[in-house]
Design a protein around this motif. Structure first.
Motif, PDB file in Angstrom:
ATOM      1  N   ASN A  18       0.826  -1.203   0.000  1.00 41.09           N
ATOM      2  CA  ASN A  18       0.000   0.000   0.000  1.00 41.09           C
ATOM      3  C   ASN A  18       0.863   1.257   0.000  1.00 41.09           C
ATOM      4  N   ALA A  19       1.934   1.239   0.789  1.00 41.23           N
ATOM      5  CA  ALA A  19       2.805   2.412   0.876  1.00 41.23           C
ATOM      6  C   ALA A  19       3.501   2.681  -0.449  1.00 41.23           C
ATOM      7  N   ASP A  20       3.858   1.623  -1.165  1.00 41.45           N
ATOM      8  CA  ASP A  20       4.470   1.812  -2.479  1.00 41.45           C
ATOM      9  C   ASP A  20       3.505   2.515  -3.430  1.00 41.45           C
ATOM     10  N   LEU A  21       2.224   2.165  -3.342  1.00 42.77           N
ATOM     11  CA  LEU A  21       1.217   2.854  -4.160  1.00 42.77           C
ATOM     12  C   LEU A  21       1.108   4.316  -3.750  1.00 42.77           C
ATOM     13  N   VAL A  22       1.075   4.585  -2.451  1.00 47.27           N
ATOM     14  CA  VAL A  22       0.974   5.966  -1.961  1.00 47.27           C
ATOM     15  C   VAL A  22       2.167   6.786  -2.443  1.00 47.27           C
ATOM     16  N   CYS A  23       3.368   6.210  -2.358  1.00 50.23           N
ATOM     17  CA  CYS A  23       4.564   6.944  -2.781  1.00 50.23           C
ATOM     18  C   CYS A  23       4.587   7.153  -4.289  1.00 50.23           C
ATOM     19  N   ALA A  24       4.027   6.224  -5.034  1.00 51.23           N
ATOM     20  CA  ALA A  24       3.973   6.369  -6.491  1.00 51.23           C
ATOM     21  C   ALA A  24       2.920   7.386  -6.919  1.00 51.23           C
ATOM     22  N   THR A  25       1.929   7.608  -6.046  1.00 50.75           N
ATOM     23  CA  THR A  25       0.814   8.502  -6.374  1.00 50.75           C
ATOM     24  C   THR A  25       1.082   9.939  -5.969  1.00 50.75           C
ATOM     25  N   PHE A  26       1.718  10.119  -4.802  1.00 52.74           N
ATOM     26  CA  PHE A  26       1.910  11.453  -4.237  1.00 52.74           C
ATOM     27  C   PHE A  26       3.389  11.820  -4.213  1.00 52.74           C
ATOM     28  N   PRO A  36      -3.010  15.571   3.863  1.00 56.76           N
ATOM     29  CA  PRO A  36      -3.984  14.580   4.348  1.00 56.76           C
ATOM     30  C   PRO A  36      -4.953  15.172   5.367  1.00 56.76           C
ATOM     31  N   GLY A  37      -6.241  14.877   5.173  1.00 60.91           N
ATOM     32  CA  GLY A  37      -7.264  15.484   6.013  1.00 60.91           C
ATOM     33  C   GLY A  37      -7.161  15.086   7.466  1.00 60.91           C
ATOM     34  N   HIS A  38      -6.879  13.839   7.731  1.00 60.32           N
ATOM     35  CA  HIS A  38      -6.674  13.378   9.106  1.00 60.32           C
ATOM     36  C   HIS A  38      -5.299  12.736   9.170  1.00 60.32           C
ATOM     37  N   GLU A  39      -4.379  13.462   9.791  1.00 63.63           N
ATOM     38  CA  GLU A  39      -2.990  13.014   9.833  1.00 63.63           C
ATOM     39  C   GLU A  39      -2.847  11.680  10.585  1.00 63.63           C
ATOM     40  N   ILE A  40      -1.925  10.910  10.160  1.00 62.51           N
ATOM     41  CA  ILE A  40      -1.265   9.775  10.819  1.00 62.51           C
ATOM     42  C   ILE A  40      -0.464   8.992   9.795  1.00 62.51           C
ATOM     43  N   VAL A  41      -0.801   9.177   8.513  1.00 59.96           N
ATOM     44  CA  VAL A  41      -0.027   8.491   7.478  1.00 59.96           C
ATOM     45  C   VAL A  41       1.435   8.912   7.557  1.00 59.96           C
ATOM     46  N   GLU A  42       1.683  10.158   7.961  1.00 58.29           N
ATOM     47  CA  GLU A  42       3.057  10.648   8.058  1.00 58.29           C
ATOM     48  C   GLU A  42       3.847   9.849   9.098  1.00 58.29           C
ATOM     49  N   MET A  43       3.251   9.633  10.273  1.00 57.70           N
ATOM     50  CA  MET A  43       3.903   8.841  11.315  1.00 57.70           C
ATOM     51  C   MET A  43       4.123   7.410  10.845  1.00 57.70           C
ATOM     52  N   GLY A  44       3.114   6.858  10.166  1.00 55.85           N
ATOM     53  CA  GLY A  44       3.223   5.486   9.695  1.00 55.85           C
ATOM     54  C   GLY A  44       4.311   5.310   8.655  1.00 55.85           C
ATOM     55  N   LEU A  45       4.412   6.265   7.733  1.00 55.48           N
ATOM     56  CA  LEU A  45       5.461   6.193   6.717  1.00 55.48           C
ATOM     57  C   LEU A  45       6.851   6.253   7.342  1.00 55.48           C
ATOM     58  N   VAL A  46       7.007   7.080   8.370  1.00 57.93           N
ATOM     59  CA  VAL A  46       8.299   7.144   9.057  1.00 57.93           C
ATOM     60  C   VAL A  46       8.637   5.801   9.677  1.00 57.93           C
ATOM     61  N   LYS A  47       7.645   5.138  10.243  1.00 60.33           N
ATOM     62  CA  LYS A  47       7.911   3.821  10.835  1.00 60.33           C
ATOM     63  C   LYS A  47       8.326   2.807   9.767  1.00 60.33           C
ATOM     64  N   LEU A  48       7.697   2.872   8.600  1.00 54.20           N
ATOM     65  CA  LEU A  48       8.109   1.981   7.512  1.00 54.20           C
ATOM     66  C   LEU A  48       9.531   2.295   7.065  1.00 54.20           C
ATOM     67  N   TYR A  49       9.872   3.585   7.045  1.00 58.26           N
ATOM     68  CA  TYR A  49      11.239   3.978   6.700  1.00 58.26           C
ATOM     69  C   TYR A  49      12.233   3.400   7.694  1.00 58.26           C
ATOM     70  N   ARG A  50      11.888   3.459   8.965  1.00 57.32           N
ATOM     71  CA  ARG A  50      12.800   2.931   9.982  1.00 57.32           C
ATOM     72  C   ARG A  50      12.999   1.425   9.818  1.00 57.32           C
TER      73      ARG A  50
END
Length: 683
Positions: A193-201, A210-224
């Motif tokens: 799913n994250a690969d799709l998000v990164c390919a889209t945005f 993003p209207g309701h934040e948390i994807v930012e925190m989640g993406l950082v965790k995937l990066y880690r």
């Protein structure tokens, strides 16, 4: 569902090869000691974690089944049916409960829980579209998506769809599940799913805040976890999109029309105050701290520091609650902290814990852990009943019922149409071991006083640290240091602000009178002088196996007063003992709480009551109580025993009055004629 039979969880933690890739060039100076390295043996928190495992998580899964949240995934996999719940973000209740279950498996291995979670993950995988898109509110019937979703993907992400919000909670759950079990089944779904998000945005692609934040925190965790830069870059991209939207009316004072509700009225580096929807805001501020730490972005760091200072100085309840205004579940204006209409969403307390943990990791200052402790012991755990399956969405500061102020008493509920709060608690409780300690080179920080054992590596040497205490009821703290061999390092024990005469790391709340009580520290029985660094007692020595540190914190009853600009608290005091704020509840005080006064002369006695509310220390004093003699038409004050309980424990014995703030004296009286009230009621 599943039973609670046990099994030995043998999966190697972080053993699948990602961890070695995930070292960033820049990062938080201080790292938390992972929850997998901390085992609790605590009389206050461990029973709550056990209740979370035995009651809250099973009840949450059962309610996800009963309310068709699970069915939505099954229908999405079949591409048939009609979205069966209320909100497009209902998918996240499953993700958050899986996250809680994953942490719980680390504490309490359970084969049947593991099997149930794996089966649920399989349903999530089946609902995912081939390119990674995962959003049951559209996938079930793409021709007729949820009314909040828009006709095409991401079309309403800025305002209503919560597509990226769903993704963010998926990522958070996936990383927790991977860290706790070593399994990749949920992580693979999240990465797809994250690969799709990164390919889209991103730059040159689609842009949105993003209207309701948390994807930012989640993406950082995937990066880690993976070390892939695109996840961090996309998180930063989303943060940088705030304040770029031209569709808002910048001159409007309405938070909806000018974008403040979404923290989108100006670029984040230009924002100075905590604003808008409190949960969204604190998720954003957590992500800003993450990205600032990982990229070295100084303007971003300066902004999050400024916003934090605004919140703790002007927009923070004495119980740790945030988000004063019910309309929009949002922060109010500076010093707008009403009691009878306080909102204080439980999810905002969860988000505040995340934010303050990150601020501590950035700066290594005890004030952030002071706020984290205040939230944990007060405004957060008030959100769940002692039974583990009844909840508050908002956490009141006062419930007053009288002819002059009729009000419906709040009651805890087992579930809500929007059940973000119960599932948020389900995931936070078992993660608590990861908030107790921090480490930076030779500095080992003790932030929370929770009995248990931590296994660390200091100077490349194994060190075991054992805490033993009866906190928060008693101020005696014992730490036993067991290095594998004699090791030189600094043990930094937080000396809470409340033990240093500081009710808050700001002037928003202060203690009414100074205290002569002092903190004492002994090492191996001998009183030890210490230096104080940023609120921590620095104990530097060559540590040997069996070294014992004893810290004694004063446990006085303190009166707290608010800044005079907080109108609702003028002439009033709140009661604090240790980290706990107290309240008076109707059932202990002759059926009332709003008629009690606490003058400066009142003397409180503390006593532990093992028979009350699963065991609490109560505060009692003889105080004036306002009494109305209706027949004689007189008002007077009479002596009465005031009994106060910890704020977190209220509303576990039925509905009735409650108050946190007590007038010091009578300065005014509301006069209401009963016939007028009766006539109004007849209408």
């Amino acid at each position: 569902m599943y039973s609670n039979s046990r099994f030995l969880l043998t999966a190697g933690l972080l053993a699948l090869g990602f961890a070695a890739q995930a070292q960033a060039v820049a990062d938080y100076p201080i790292r938390p000691v992972p929850f997998t390295q901390v085992k609790l043996a605590d009389n206050f928190w461990l029973p709550r974690l056990k209740t979370n495992t035995d009651v809250t998580i099973p009840a949450s899964f059962q309610r996800c089944e009963a309310t068709n949240r699970v069915k939505n995934f099954e229908m999405a996999a079949a591409k048939s049916g009609k979205f069966a719940t209320t909100f497009p973000f209902d998918d996240t209740d499953i993700y958050k409960t899986i996250e809680g279950a994953a942490y719980s498996l680390s504490l309490y291995p359970d084969e049947h829980l593991k099997e149930y979670v794996d089966a649920l993950i399989a349903k999530v995988a089946a609902a995912q579209e081939p390119d990674g898109y995962l959003y049951t509110a559209r996938t079930i019937d793409p021709a007729h998506p949820h009314s909040w979703a828009g006709s095409a993907r991401w079309e309403k992400e800025r305002e209503l769809s919560h597509e990226l919000y769903n993704s963010g909670h998926l990522y958070e759950a996936a990383v927790a599940h991977y860290q706790a079990t070593g399994q990749k089944n949920l992580l693979d779904i999240a990465l797809k799913n994250a690969d799709l998000v990164c390919a889209t945005f991103g730059p040159g692609k689609r842009a949105v805040a993003p209207g309701h934040e948390i994807v930012e925190m989640g993406l950082v965790k995937l990066y880690r976890v993976t070390g892939q830069p695109k996840y961090l870059q996309t998180a930063k991209f989303f943060i940088d999109q705030r304040g770029q939207y031209k569709g808002y009316d910048a001159k409007s004072t309405d938070g909806w029309r000018n974008g403040q509700y979404w923290q989108d009225d100006k670029p984040v580096v230009d924002q100075k105050e905590a604003e808008g929807h409190a949960v969204r805001a604190e998720y954003l501020y957590s992500a800003m701290a993450d990205v600032a730490a990982l990229t070295g972005d100084k303007p971003l760091l300066a902004a999050v520091d400024t916003i934090w200072q605004n919140m703790v100085s002007k927009k923070f309840y004495v119980t740790g609650g945030t988000g004063a205004v019910p309309g929009g579940e949002r922060f109010g204006a500076n010093y707008e902290l009403p009691n009878t209409t306080a909102y204080n969403e439980t999810c905002a307390s969860v988000a505040d814990v995340y934010w303050n943990q990150r601020m501590f990791q950035l700066h290594g200052e005890a004030k952030y852990a002071d706020i984290l402790e205040k939230v944990l012991y007060n405004g957060l755990i008030s959100g769940v009943g002692l039974d583990g399956k009844s909840f508050f969405y908002s956490n009141a500061m006062q419930v007053k019922n009288s002819a002059s102020f009729p009000q419906t008493e709040p009651a805890r509920a087992g579930w809500f149409d929007c059940s973000c709060c119960p599932t948020n608690l389900a995931r936070l409780f078992p993660a608590l071991p990861g908030y107790i300690y921090g480490q930076h080179d030779k500095d080992v920080y003790v932030n929370l006083f929770v009995s248990g054992t931590a296994d660390l590596q200091v100077n490349k040497q194994p060190v075991q640290l054992v805490q033993q205490n009866n906190y928060p009821w008693d101020g005696g703290l014992k730490f036993t240091v067991n290095p594998a061999r004699t090791t030189d390092f600094n043990l930094l024990v937080r000396i809470p602000g409340w033990a240093r005469g500081e009710a808050m790391p700001s002037s928003l709340y202060t203690f009414a009178t100074p205290s002569a009580e002092k903190v004492s520290i002994k090492i191996n029985g001998k009183t030890t002088p210490y230096t104080l660094r940023n609120g921590y007692a620095v104990l530097a020595r060559q540590w040997r196996k069996g070294d014992v540190v004893d810290v004694t914190l004063p446990m006085e009853v303190r009166r707290v007063v608010a800044d005079a600009r907080v109108q609702d608290d003028l002439g009033k005091v709140a009661l604090q003992r240790g980290p706990l704020m107290y309240c008076a509840e109707w059932t202990d005080n002759q059926g009332r709480a709003s008629n009690l006064l606490v003058p400066a002369s009142a003397t409180f006695i503390s006593a532990f009551r093992p028979d009350l509310l699963n065991g609490v220390t109560t505060l009692t004093a003889t105080v004036p109580a306002v009494r109305v003699d209706e027949a004689a038409g007189t008002i007077q004050t009479v002596p009465q025993t005031l009994t106060a309980i910890p704020y977190y424990a209220w509303a576990n014995r039925g509905k009735g009055e409650m108050t946190v703030w007590f007038p010091a004296k009578v300065v005014d009286v509301d006069v209401v004629t009963r016939p007028a009230v009766q006539q109004e009621e007849k209408k």
